[in-house]
Design an enzyme around this catalytic site. Structure first.
Site, PDB file in Angstrom:
ATOM      1  N   CYS A  79     -16.866 -24.672   6.790  1.00 12.72           N
ATOM      2  CA  CYS A  79     -16.338 -26.622   7.611  1.00 12.72           C
ATOM      3  C   CYS A  79     -15.989 -26.555   8.940  1.00 12.72           C
ATOM      4  O   CYS A  79     -17.372 -27.205   9.689  1.00 12.72           O
ATOM      5  CB  CYS A  79     -13.855 -26.385   7.167  1.00 12.72           C
ATOM      6  SG  CYS A  79     -13.701 -27.584   6.916  1.00 12.72           S
ATOM      7  N   HIS A 167     -15.165 -23.843   1.389  1.00 10.08           N
ATOM      8  CA  HIS A 167     -14.446 -22.639   2.072  1.00 10.08           C
ATOM      9  C   HIS A 167     -14.688 -21.150   1.560  1.00 10.08           C
ATOM     10  O   HIS A 167     -13.884 -21.600   0.071  1.00 10.08           O
ATOM     11  CB  HIS A 167     -13.242 -22.563   2.688  1.00 10.08           C
ATOM     12  CG  HIS A 167     -12.778 -23.704   3.165  1.00 10.08           C
ATOM     13  ND1 HIS A 167     -12.286 -22.335   4.907  1.00 10.08           N
ATOM     14  CD2 HIS A 167     -11.859 -24.661   3.347  1.00 10.08           C
ATOM     15  CE1 HIS A 167     -12.069 -23.742   5.585  1.00 10.08           C
ATOM     16  NE2 HIS A 167     -11.727 -25.272   4.717  1.00 10.08           N
ATOM     17  N   GLU A 169     -13.671 -18.263   1.149  1.00  6.38           N
ATOM     18  CA  GLU A 169     -12.696 -17.463   1.380  1.00  6.38           C
ATOM     19  C   GLU A 169     -11.111 -17.391   0.546  1.00  6.38           C
ATOM     20  O   GLU A 169     -10.463 -16.638   0.297  1.00  6.38           O
ATOM     21  CB  GLU A 169     -12.221 -17.120   3.016  1.00  6.38           C
ATOM     22  CG  GLU A 169     -11.534 -18.213   3.394  1.00  6.38           C
ATOM     23  CD  GLU A 169     -12.642 -19.757   4.270  1.00  6.38           C
ATOM     24  OE1 GLU A 169     -11.658 -20.563   4.792  1.00  6.38           O
ATOM     25  OE2 GLU A 169     -13.822 -19.495   3.762  1.00  6.38           O
ATOM     26  N   SER A 221      12.420  -0.058   5.644  1.00  5.90           N
ATOM     27  CA  SER A 221      13.122  -0.977   4.618  1.00  5.90           C
ATOM     28  C   SER A 221      13.254  -0.805   2.805  1.00  5.90           C
ATOM     29  O   SER A 221      13.887  -1.768   2.483  1.00  5.90           O
ATOM     30  CB  SER A 221      12.787  -2.220   4.331  1.00  5.90           C
ATOM     31  OG  SER A 221      11.311  -2.156   4.110  1.00  5.90           O
ATOM     32  N   GLY A 222      12.371  -0.014   2.551  1.00  2.70           N
ATOM     33  CA  GLY A 222      12.563   0.844   0.841  1.00  2.70           C
ATOM     34  C   GLY A 222      10.905  -0.059   0.385  1.00  2.70           C
ATOM     35  O   GLY A 222      11.327   0.680  -0.293  1.00  2.70           O
ATOM     36  N   GLY A 223      10.096  -1.097   1.229  1.00  2.00           N
ATOM     37  CA  GLY A 223       9.156  -1.588   0.935  1.00  2.00           C
ATOM     38  C   GLY A 223       7.936  -0.658   1.038  1.00  2.00           C
ATOM     39  O   GLY A 223       8.256  -0.026   1.829  1.00  2.00           O
ATOM     40  N   VAL A 224       7.217  -2.225   0.820  1.00  2.00           N
ATOM     41  CA  VAL A 224       5.784  -0.923   0.794  1.00  2.00           C
ATOM     42  C   VAL A 224       5.242  -0.790   2.356  1.00  2.00           C
ATOM     43  O   VAL A 224       4.576   0.138   2.521  1.00  2.00           O
ATOM     44  CB  VAL A 224       5.022  -2.230  -0.040  1.00  2.00           C
ATOM     45  CG1 VAL A 224       3.666  -1.708  -0.007  1.00  2.00           C
ATOM     46  CG2 VAL A 224       5.249  -2.322  -1.455  1.00  2.00           C
ATOM     47  N   ASP A 225       5.346  -2.056   2.938  1.00  2.00           N
ATOM     48  CA  ASP A 225       4.893  -2.518   3.920  1.00  2.00           C
ATOM     49  C   ASP A 225       5.224  -0.851   4.899  1.00  2.00           C
ATOM     50  O   ASP A 225       4.408  -0.254   5.528  1.00  2.00           O
ATOM     51  CB  ASP A 225       4.939  -3.562   4.531  1.00  2.00           C
ATOM     52  CG  ASP A 225       4.366  -4.150   4.045  1.00  2.00           C
ATOM     53  OD1 ASP A 225       3.812  -4.495   3.387  1.00  2.00           O
ATOM     54  OD2 ASP A 225       5.022  -5.839   4.174  1.00  2.00           O
ATOM     55  N   SER A 226       6.399  -0.472   5.545  1.00  2.00           N
ATOM     56  CA  SER A 226       7.620   0.574   5.997  1.00  2.00           C
ATOM     57  C   SER A 226       7.013   1.534   5.909  1.00  2.00           C
ATOM     58  O   SER A 226       7.031   2.534   5.895  1.00  2.00           O
ATOM     59  CB  SER A 226       8.677  -0.200   6.093  1.00  2.00           C
ATOM     60  OG  SER A 226       9.570  -0.071   5.108  1.00  2.00           O
ATOM     61  N   THR A 227       7.113   1.716   3.967  1.00  3.14           N
ATOM     62  CA  THR A 227       6.189   2.218   3.196  1.00  3.14           C
ATOM     63  C   THR A 227       5.106   3.227   3.633  1.00  3.14           C
ATOM     64  O   THR A 227       4.998   4.644   4.195  1.00  3.14           O
ATOM     65  CB  THR A 227       6.382   3.158   1.843  1.00  3.14           C
ATOM     66  OG1 THR A 227       7.936   2.819   1.662  1.00  3.14           O
ATOM     67  CG2 THR A 227       6.353   4.394   1.435  1.00  3.14           C
TER      68      THR A 227
END
Length: 510
Positions: A79, A167, A169, A221-227
Site C-alpha cells: 500500500c 493488503h 495481511e 484474571s482467569g482468562g487465556v492471556d494471564s493464564t
C-alpha cells in the site's frame, strides 16, 4: 538464531497483522518504526514496508533511505510502501478518483512472476487507500491489476523489490498468505522454523535472563492471556512467581470463587484479594468511559503495589497484555498509529510503584496465545474461554456504576453465557457479553406498567480481535434468552441485540 523479517512501520493499523501472517508461515518478524530504522541490516533477511495513514503526496510523508534497502535484501512494499517505492523511483502517484476501500478482484496477473505464482485470476483482495500509482517508474514491470487499479502489483527489473497496492495481511485478501509465502519462502528463501515450541523455549530463556533471581507478581484474571503468561513465567522462574487474583467488584457472577478454584490444579502460588468495595467506591459518580478505565487502572495498580510489599524480592509486575490491547491504546512500537481507547494494563506504571513490567505476550494475538497455551499443556476449556475486558463490567455499564447495576448486569450476563453453552453455541463465538444501557423504557408486566432498563446483547466472530462481525444466532435462541432475562432479572424490561461489525464499531461499547 532464526532468520528475521524486518517490518518497517509507517503507522498502519494493519502493521501487526503483517507480522501475524508472517508468523503463520513459521517465520520470525520484527516491527520497527520507520523513524527508528536500524542502521545495520545484517540481522535481517528481508524487509517489508507497511501501509500508512499518510500520503506520499503530503507535506511531510514518512520516509526512509531506500538506497540502504533496495538490492541489499528482498523488499516488499504494501500500500503506502508500494506507493513510496514507486514515487521515490520517479513514478507518479495521484489521488484516486474515488477512495478505494474494500474488496476488489485481480483481473490480470503475470503468473510468471515469482510473487504471484499460484495466485488465482479474479482472486479477491482488500484495498484501503485514497491514492493510486498512475505511472510506474522506468525499469518497473506491472504484475497484477484490478478493474480500478491498473498497477496493483509491480516489480523492479533485476531486483527482488516488489510493490503491491492491496493488503495481503488482511483475511479478505483470499490469496494474501500465498503472496507473502512466495515473497518469503520462494524469493527470500526463509527456513520456516519459528514455531510455538520455539516461542516457548526462547521466551522462557529470555524471561530467565530478564528476571534473574527476582520475584514476580502477576495479576491473574482467569482468562487465556494471564493464564498463559503465568504458566510461561512459572516455567521460567518457578515458585518466585506470585499470582494475585483481584476481585474488582466488576467480575462476572461468582467468578471470583470459580477462578480461584480453577487454579488449584496448576501448581501456582495464587492469592485472592477481594477489593470490590474499594473499586466501586472509587468509581462512584464517574460515567465518562476513559475516566472509568483510568480509575480502574489506578486502583488496580494501587492494590498490586500494596500486595507487592508483602512479597520479599518482588521487583516485577507481570501482565497478560496482548497486541490488540496495545494497538488500541498506543502505538506498540513508537510509530505514528492512532489511539482508539486506553487499556488498564497498557502504558507502564506510576513513578511511586517500584515494580518493573514484564509482558511475555505483548506482541501476540489471541489465537497465537491459544496455540502457545496448547503447547504448554493448558486445558482446552481454559484456552477456549471468551475474552473478557480488564475493566470487566465497568465498561459494559454505560454511564455511572452502582452496586445495583453491577448485580443486574451480572445476572443478565450469566443467563446469556449459560444459554450459549446450553445451546452449544459458546465455542462458535469469539466473544459475548451484555451491556447495560443508560436507557429506560415503558413496559408491561402482568397488568402493571413498568419503566425499567434496557440491555444489549453482543456476540462476535473473529480470529484476532482486530476485525469482527456479529453472530447471526437462531431467532429461537435470542427469543429464549430475551424471555429468560426479562422474567428473571429484576429491573430489566427490554433486550436488544447488537448487529454492528468491527470496524466501524468496537467489540465493547466503551
Amino acid at each position: 538464531m532464526h532468520q528475521k523479517v524486518l517490518i518497517l512501520d509507517f503507522g498502519s493499523q494493519y502493521t501487526q497483522l503483517i507480522a501475524r501472517r508472517v508468523r503463520e508461515l513459521n517465520i520470525y518478524s520484527e516491527i520497527i518504526p520507520y523513524n527508528k530504522a536500524p542502521k545495520s541490516l545484517d540481522p535481517y533477511n528481508a524487509v517489508i514496508l507497511s501501509g500508512s495513514p499518510h500520503s506520499v503526496r503530503g507535506e511531510n510523508p514518512p520516509k526512509i533511505e531506500l538506497i540502504n534497502y533496495r538490492q541489499n535484501l528482498p523488499l516488499l512494499g504494501i500500500c503506502y510502501g508500494a506507493q513510496y517505492l514507486a514515487s521515490e523511483a520517479g513514478g507518479e502517484v495521484k489521488p484516486s478518483k474515488i477512495r478505494e476501500y474494500g474488496r476488489a478482484n485481480l483481473t490480470q496477473i503475470e503468473l510468471d512472476s515469482p510473487l504471484m505464482r499460484g495466485v488465482e485470476l479474479n482472486s479477491q483482495v482488500w484495498m484501503s487507500h485514497s491514492d493510486t500509482i498512475s505511472n510506474l517508474p522506468e525499469g518497473c514491470q506491472k504484475i497484477a491489476s484490478t478493474a480500478d487499479v491498473e498497477n496493483a502489483a509491480f516489480v523492479f527489473d533485476n531486483e527482488e523489490t516488489f510493490g503491491i497496492q492491496f493488503h495481503p495481511e488482511v483475511y479478505h485478501s483470499k490469496d494474501g498468505i500465498k503472496v507473502l509465502e512466495n515473497f518469503l519462502v520462494h524469493i527470500a528463501h526463509f527456513d520456516q522454523d519459528w514455531t510455538p515450541n520455539a516461542f516457548v523455549e526462547e521466551t522462557v530463556e529470555a524471561l530467565k535472563a530478564q528476571i534473574k533471581d527476582d520475584s514476580v507478581i502477576l495479576g491473574l484474571s482467569g482468562g487465556v492471556d494471564s493464564t498463559v503468561a503465568a504458566v510461561l513465567l512459572h516455567k521460567a522462574i518457578g515458585d518466585r512467581l506470585h499470582c494475585i487474583f483481584v476481585n474488582n467488584g466488576l467480575l462476572r457472577k461468582n467468578e471470583f470463587e470459580q477462578v480461584l478454584e480453577q487454579y488449584k490444579g496448576f501448581g501456582l502460588n495464587v492469592k485472592g484479594v477481594d477489593a470490590g468495595e474499594r473499586f466501586l467506591s472509587e468509581l462512584k459518580g464517574i460515567s465518562e468511559p476513559e475516566q472509568k478505565r483510568k480509575t480502574i487502572g489506578r486502583v488496580f495498580v494501587d492494590v498490586f503495589d500494596s500486595e507487592s510489599k508483602l512479597i520479599s524480592d518482588a521487583k516485577w509486575l507481570a501482565q497478560g497484555t496482548i497486541y490488540p490491547d496495545v494497538i488500541e491504546s498506543v502505538s506498540a512500537t513508537g510509530g505514528p498509529s492512532a489511539t482508539i481507547k486506553s487499556h488498564h494494563n497498557v502504558g507502564g506504571l506510576p513513578d511511586y510503584m517500584k515494580l518493573k513490567v514484564v509482558e511475555p505476550l505483548r506482541k501476540l494475538f489471541k489465537d497465537e496465545v491459544r496455540r502457545i497455551g496448547a503447547t504448554l499443556g493448558i486445558a482446552p476449556s481454559i484456552l477456549g474461554r471468551h475474552p473478557f475486558p480488564g475493566p470487566g463490567l465497568g465498561i459494559r455499564i454505560l454511564g455511572d456504576i452502582t452496586p445495583d447495576k453491577v448485580r443486574m448486569l451480572q445476572e443478565v450476563d450469566a443467563i446469556f453465557i449459560d444459554g450459549l453453552k446450553k445451546w452449544e453455541l459458546y465455542d462458535k463465538v469469539w466473544q459475548a457479553g451484555a451491556m447495560l444501557l443508560p436507557v429506560q423504557s415503558v413496559g408491561v408486566m402482568g397488568d402493571e406498567r413498568t419503566y425499567e432498563n434496557c440491555v444489549a446483547l453482543r456476540a462476535v466472530e473473529s480470529t484476532d480481535g482486530m476485525t469482527a462481525d456479529w453472530v447471526n444466532f437462531p431467532h429461537e435462541f435470542l427469543q429464549s434468552i430475551s424471555n429468560e432475562i426479562i422474567n428473571k432479572v429484576k429491573g430489566v424490561n427490554r433486550v436488544v441485540y447488537d448487529i454492528s461489525s468491527k470496524p466501524p464499531a468496537t467489540i465493547e461499547w466503551e
